[in-house]
Design an enzyme around this catalytic site. Structure first.
Site, PDB file in Angstrom:
ATOM      1  N   LYS A  83      61.470  46.159  60.422  1.00 22.41           N
ATOM      2  CA  LYS A  83      61.378  47.039  61.587  1.00 22.41           C
ATOM      3  C   LYS A  83      60.221  46.599  62.471  1.00 22.41           C
ATOM      4  O   LYS A  83      59.153  46.224  61.981  1.00 22.41           O
ATOM      5  CB  LYS A  83      61.187  48.484  61.112  1.00 22.41           C
ATOM      6  N   SER A 161      64.413  56.805  63.951  1.00 20.53           N
ATOM      7  CA  SER A 161      64.043  55.668  64.786  1.00 20.53           C
ATOM      8  C   SER A 161      64.389  54.319  64.167  1.00 20.53           C
ATOM      9  O   SER A 161      64.365  53.295  64.844  1.00 20.53           O
ATOM     10  CB  SER A 161      62.535  55.722  65.051  1.00 20.53           C
ATOM     11  N   SER A 185      63.283  59.471  59.970  1.00 20.80           N
ATOM     12  CA  SER A 185      63.684  58.226  60.633  1.00 20.80           C
ATOM     13  C   SER A 185      64.208  57.139  59.710  1.00 20.80           C
ATOM     14  O   SER A 185      64.653  56.099  60.183  1.00 20.80           O
ATOM     15  CB  SER A 185      62.513  57.665  61.453  1.00 20.80           C
TER      16      SER A 185
END
Length: 498
Positions: A83, A161, A185
């Site tokens: 990420k 997210s 998330s």
């Protein structure tokens, strides 16, 4: 909507790939090349935003050498995505924000360093909501991530997210991915994409080198295809880090070994407060079926009460923006990242104002302003301090339930399946925030939580169930999740339209 995929190297689970690598049936280079080809063919998903094929192949060759020498940790040779919130040395790490354009850290986050040292192969950086602020992956400077699951011609959100991480794992672009979870998330995108995502206990994984959103809530975790894979990857990510003052100095168990055995005698709580008005019948039915599956596996199902749940969402959306307001004050255009062009006569204040106005997207600006407001004189006690007190009450609810002998709690992960990209973009932002209604309590209480794919809705989209465990009880939580996964038998995959 689902289809079975032919078994290519990039569609293997981490456990299966590990075994094939150790048996020399497959090389790390071959596995990595299969993932790189899949990434190149999946541009329509917009999951990977910084490609690092040279680094990937270099690490794959090093992994093959370790495997040949018999030095093979479980993650050795396993291709993963990172990420964009994790700082990676020499590789762009922008948190999907314009304000960090061009930022290439001179250091490595603790978690990515641990994965690298375990032999994992970094394929590149994954898309996400800007500064991890979002539930649909529509706030990224790189553009929207598209869910591999699709209805007709409608493009769906993968959740946020960690939407890029979820999409990449679901589409077989990598075998696992790192995510972060501040209010859901990891778990919400996992539910939207038919994957597994675990948020560990706060302090189990180091936050050092992870771009901060809300420091008392943020926690990293793995996103994978199976619970066993989550156990394998989580073990490599955990461990005490003296560079992080909130990192727990506790031994890291062999999480995979803890999956063995049955769950007879485990007490599973069903919280009354999670039965909310307007909950879709499909979510209610899935939840009921999940409880029945765990009962059939030998668990005892008990009704419980978490009375302060109804205050969790407003408390979260005071605490998280407040901490974000403080954390994001460091982005000013002075030392790194984007700096606005200045006009004659502009001073340092104008530079700050213009840089932050240009560098932050609308959702980040909204949360910074909310956070600044609730921390301001005259409102600090009315909002921030009150939210902190509510947080204490929420944690106390969980403590009392666990003290009464409940081992884990079963809830839905999300109030719906994946929705269309753009469907909520112009709506009241509070409607988007409601996606976190089942997940934020876990962050406020600092507990471990995992989402397991458990079925499809009427449209053929995946739905997830969430299990919440006791503090530092990831091993027991994974064991229960493993039993739920086996009972659910979820094997659906998205059709390869991309």
């Amino acid at each position: 909507m689902s289809t079975s995929n032919s078994l290519t190297p990039n569609s293997l689970t981490i456990a299966a790939a590990r075994d094939a690598l150790r048996a020399r049936e497959l090389s790390a280079v071959e596995l990595t090349e299969a993932c790189l080809h899949a990434i190149d063919a999946a541009g329509a998903l917009n999951a990977f935003v910084h490609h690092t094929p040279e680094i990937a192949l270099e690490r794959a060759r090093a992994a093959d050498a370790r495997l040949a020498a018999g030095d093979a940790p479980a993650m050795c040779g396993i291709p993963i995505g990172i990420k964009d919130l994790f700082c990676t040395e020499g590789v762009p790490s922008q948190a999907a924000s314009r304000i960090l354009t061009g930022f290439r850290p001179e250091y490595e986050s603790t978690i990515t360093a641990q994965l690298r040292d375990a032999g994992a192969v970094m394929l590149g950086k994954l898309n996400m909501d800007e500064f991890a602020m979002g539930s649909s992956n529509e706030t990224s400077v790189y553009g929207d991530v598209v869910n591999p699951w699709k209805i007709d011609d409608r493009k769906l959100t993968p959740g946020g997210s960690s939407g890029g991480s979820a999409a990449a794992v679901a589409a077989d672009l990598c075998l696992g991915a790192t995510g972060t979870d501040t209010g859901g998330s990891i778990r919400q995108p996992a539910a939207f994409t038919g994957t597994v995502g675990i948020k560990p206990t706060y302090g189990r994984c180091s936050r050092w080198g992870v771009v901060a959103f809300a420091s008392s809530l943020d926690q990293a975790g793995p996103m994978t295809r199976t619970v066993r894979d989550a156990a394998i990857m989580l073990e490599a990510m955990c461990g005490h880090d003296p560079k992080d003052s909130t990192s727990a100095d506790l031994p890291v168990p062999d999480f995979e070994a803890m999956l063995e055995g049955d769950i007879r005698g485990t007490r599973i709580g069903i919280p009354a407060e999670y039965r909310m008005d307007g909950m879709p019948d499909e979510i209610e039915a899935l939840w009921t079926r999940g409880a029945e599956m765990l009962r059939d596996a030998g668990a005892e199902i008990v009704e419980i009460s978490l009375p302060h749940t109804k205050y969790a969402l407003p408390a979260y959306y005071v605490i998280a923006p407040a901490e974000a307001s403080s954390n994001l004050a460091r982005y000013d255009g002075v030392r790194y990242g984007h700096r606005a062009a200045l006009e004659a006569g502009d001073g340092i204040t104008e530079m700050y104002e213009k840089t932050r106005a240009e560098g932050f997207g609308a959702e980040v600006q909204r949360r910074v302003m909310i956070g600044t407001y609730v921390l301001s004189a005259g409102f600090y006690d009315a909002y921030y301090n009150r939210a902190r007190k509510v947080r204490t009450l929420i944690k106390r609810d969980f403590d009392q339930v666990f003290a009464a002998g409940v081992d884990a709690i079963l809830t839905p992960t999300t109030p719906s399946a994946a929705f269309g990209l753009g469907a909520m973009a112009e709506a009241d932002p509070v409607q988007m925030y409601l996606n976190d209604v089942f997940t934020v309590t876990v962050n406020l209480a600092g507990l471990p939580g995992i989402s397991v794919p458990a079925g499809l809705d009427r449209q053929g989209l995946p739905l997830g169930l969430q299990l919440i465990g006791q503090p530092w009880g990831e091993g027991a939580l994974l064991k229960t999740a493993h039993a739920l996964e086996a009972a659910a038998g979820f094997v659906s995959k998205p059709a390869r339209w991309w």
